[in-house]
Design a protein around this motif. Structure first.
Motif, PDB file in Angstrom:
ATOM      1  N   ALA A 241       7.784  53.390  25.752  1.00 42.80           N
ATOM      2  CA  ALA A 241       7.280  52.992  24.428  1.00 42.80           C
ATOM      3  C   ALA A 241       6.988  54.192  23.535  1.00 42.80           C
ATOM      4  N   ARG A 242       7.494  55.351  23.915  1.00 42.39           N
ATOM      5  CA  ARG A 242       7.192  56.566  23.144  1.00 42.39           C
ATOM      6  C   ARG A 242       7.653  56.481  21.687  1.00 42.39           C
TER       7      ARG A 242
ATOM      8  N   ILE B 213       3.842  55.253  30.325  1.00 40.79           N
ATOM      9  CA  ILE B 213       4.359  54.439  29.215  1.00 40.79           C
ATOM     10  C   ILE B 213       5.482  55.163  28.474  1.00 40.79           C
TER      11      ILE B 213
ATOM     12  N   SER C 251       1.778  59.008  25.191  1.00 38.60           N
ATOM     13  CA  SER C 251       2.513  59.141  26.454  1.00 38.60           C
ATOM     14  C   SER C 251       2.656  60.619  26.795  1.00 38.60           C
TER      15      SER C 251
ATOM     16  N   GLU D 299      -0.755  51.705  23.796  1.00 41.15           N
ATOM     17  CA  GLU D 299       0.644  51.362  23.517  1.00 41.15           C
ATOM     18  C   GLU D 299       0.712  50.112  22.626  1.00 41.15           C
ATOM     19  N   ARG D 300       1.884  49.862  22.140  1.00 42.77           N
ATOM     20  CA  ARG D 300       2.128  48.682  21.298  1.00 42.77           C
ATOM     21  C   ARG D 300       1.909  47.398  22.089  1.00 42.77           C
TER      22      ARG D 300
ATOM     23  N   THR E 146       1.740  55.044  20.191  1.00 42.91           N
ATOM     24  CA  THR E 146       1.754  55.188  21.648  1.00 42.91           C
ATOM     25  C   THR E 146       1.341  56.602  22.052  1.00 42.91           C
TER      26      THR E 146
ATOM     27  N   LEU F  86      -3.514  48.581  19.712  1.00 36.71           N
ATOM     28  CA  LEU F  86      -2.912  49.509  20.666  1.00 36.71           C
ATOM     29  C   LEU F  86      -3.791  49.679  21.906  1.00 36.71           C
TER      30      LEU F  86
END
Length: 463
Positions: free
Chosen positions: A162-163, A159, A170, A120-121, A168, A128
């Motif tokens: 944060a898609r 997550i 997810s 993720e960010r 990301t 990431l």
């Protein structure tokens, strides 16, 4: 619970059709490693090398030179990639050969570490894979302190908020839960019955306990343990040059981790200096009222940056990682010593059967029968297990039930006529209850439907 109470339960689903099926979680399908025989010629060559004056000279040189060097501890052993209490490297699943794997499992006492991370960010300046790199490093350092198999990176966790951020990963919620369940089953099938999920992502604080609770829904021959160095603040005693109350995601702590692990991936020149890491408080009224929503954290930190990363340093990162590793290693030691969790785990087929065998040997026949009734009213037994419970029922004096389970043994073996004969013997027992009678008669009628027509007609005519 009495035998009568157990007998009045709804018949288990596996008694509904006369088909042969395999058991769930049976001992013969678990673990089991077969190692190839050593090459005889290679063994002979090795024997030649370990005899004679040349070998003795080499041995003396080894003791004189190599042993003192190897026994010297590095100044900071936990940071040495080859360090472990036994002098061996940490045991990474993917780096072992198939021949080495069984011995590695035994050495680690059947414990496997799974770092639960995410992709993720992490602000503007971190990769990431920040959580993945951190989780991998923590379990690796922990395994050098307390040996355990390190499972490859598992980053399919929670997550969804944060898609919309590029990069990301997810998965759908039901898919990631099913995936994790399958992964745990595969770990157990490979001989590791103590699976330790180590949180490396703050978003797992709900997912991991939920997954652990799900383990109670069906029998398993392994236990899932949760270790959360983030939630438990395993590094709280480490002195750092920033305010812990405002640091967080992509902040000074996580930035320090990556400076210690992969400094080439950190872009300190991109760290914001305008207060971007401060909480925006867009849902402050709900938070103050004790209300939680799925979007709560994102409402405060939409760029996935929290705190002030400018305070980060590799030195702090190593101290924080070491503290987390020691926390995990201490947990692994406790898990290795634990025998109670698996014993208490509901309807564990291999353990329950062995327990019933022990009870039978010590004369507690009724209790053994009750335990097996509870187990096999919920889990389909193998034919041999059906015959075993028939034996236990007979020893406990429950003759009708003994005939009943022998009938099911014959059903699984494909002899329907013998099964019907056993059920008729059960009906002839004077102590049979009305509930048992109805069950046996219904089962006879059901099985007769599967007999060839001519044979069924002769059976009916013969009474």
């Amino acid at each position: 619970m009495t035998s009568l109470a157990l007998l009045t339960r709804r018949p288990p689903s596996w008694l509904s059709t006369p088909t042969v099926g395999s058991g769930c979680g049976q001992p013969d399908a678990i673990g089991g490693f077969v190692l190839s025989q050593p090459d005889l010629q290679s063994t002979a060559r090795t024997a030649d090398l370990t005899t004679g004056p040349r070998f003795r000279l080499l041995a003396l040189l080894w003791v004189d030179k190599a042993v003192p060097f190897l026994t010297q501890q590095p100044a900071d052993p936990i940071h040495s990639p080859a360090y472990s209490p036994t002098g061996e490297v940490a045991l990474k699943w993917e780096e072992l050969t198939g021949d080495e794997f069984p011995a590695a499992v035994e050495r680690c006492e059947g414990v496997c570490l799974v770092a639960m991370s995410v992709i993720e960010r992490h602000g503007h300046h971190l990769p990431l894979a920040t959580d993945m790199l951190t989780g991998r490093e923590v379990i690796s350092r922990a395994a050098r302190i307390e040996p355990a198999i390190e499972f490859p990176d598992f980053y399919f966790t929670q997550i969804p908020e944060a898609r919309h951020h590029p990069g990301t990963i997810s998965l759908d919620s039901d898919l990631k839960v099913k995936l994790l369940d399958n992964v745990c089953r595969e770990i157990a099938r490979n001989g590791m019955k103590k699976i330790v999920l180590v949180s490396a992502h703050g978003g797992n604080r709900s997912l991991m306990p939920f997954f652990a609770e799900m383990q109670l829904h069906e029998p398993r021959d392994y236990v899932v343990y949760l270790v959360d160095p983030i939630g438990q603040r395993a590094d709280a005693a480490v002195k750092v040059p920033w305010d812990r109350t405002v640091g967080g995601h992509a902040g000074p702590g996580e930035t320090s981790h990556i400076l210690a692990i992969r400094p080439d991936l950190v872009h300190m020149d991109r760290v914001p200096t305008d207060g971007e890491g401060n909480a925006r408080g867009r849902l402050a009224a709900l938070t103050e009222a004790g209300v939680q929503t799925a979007i709560g954290w994102y409402a405060d930190h939409p760029t996935h940056y929290q705190g002030d990363a400018s305070f980060a340093s590799a030195e702090a990162g190593n101290a924080l990682l070491d503290a987390k590793a020691r926390f995990v290693a201490r947990a692994v030691r406790a898990i290795k010593a634990d025998a109670e969790a698996q014993r208490l785990f509901p309807r564990n087929v291999p353990i329950t059967v062995r327990y019933a065998e022990t009870l039978l040997r010590t004369g507690e026949k009724k209790l053994a029968h009750e335990i097996l009734l509870d187990l096999f009213n919920n889990v389909m037994p193998t034919p041999e297990q059906a015959r075993f419970i028939a034996l236990v029922a007979s020893a406990a004096g429950d003759t009708a039930d003994a005939h009943h389970y022998m009938a099911e043994y014959h059903v699984m073996s494909g002899d329907l006529q013998m099964a019907i004969d056993q059920l008729r013997l059960a009906l002839a027992v004077p102590e049979v209850t009305d509930v048992q009678r109805q069950r046996y008669e219904a089962r006879i009628k059901e099985l007769e439907e599967y007999l060839p027509k001519g044979r069924r007609a002769r059976e009916i005519a013969g009474g």
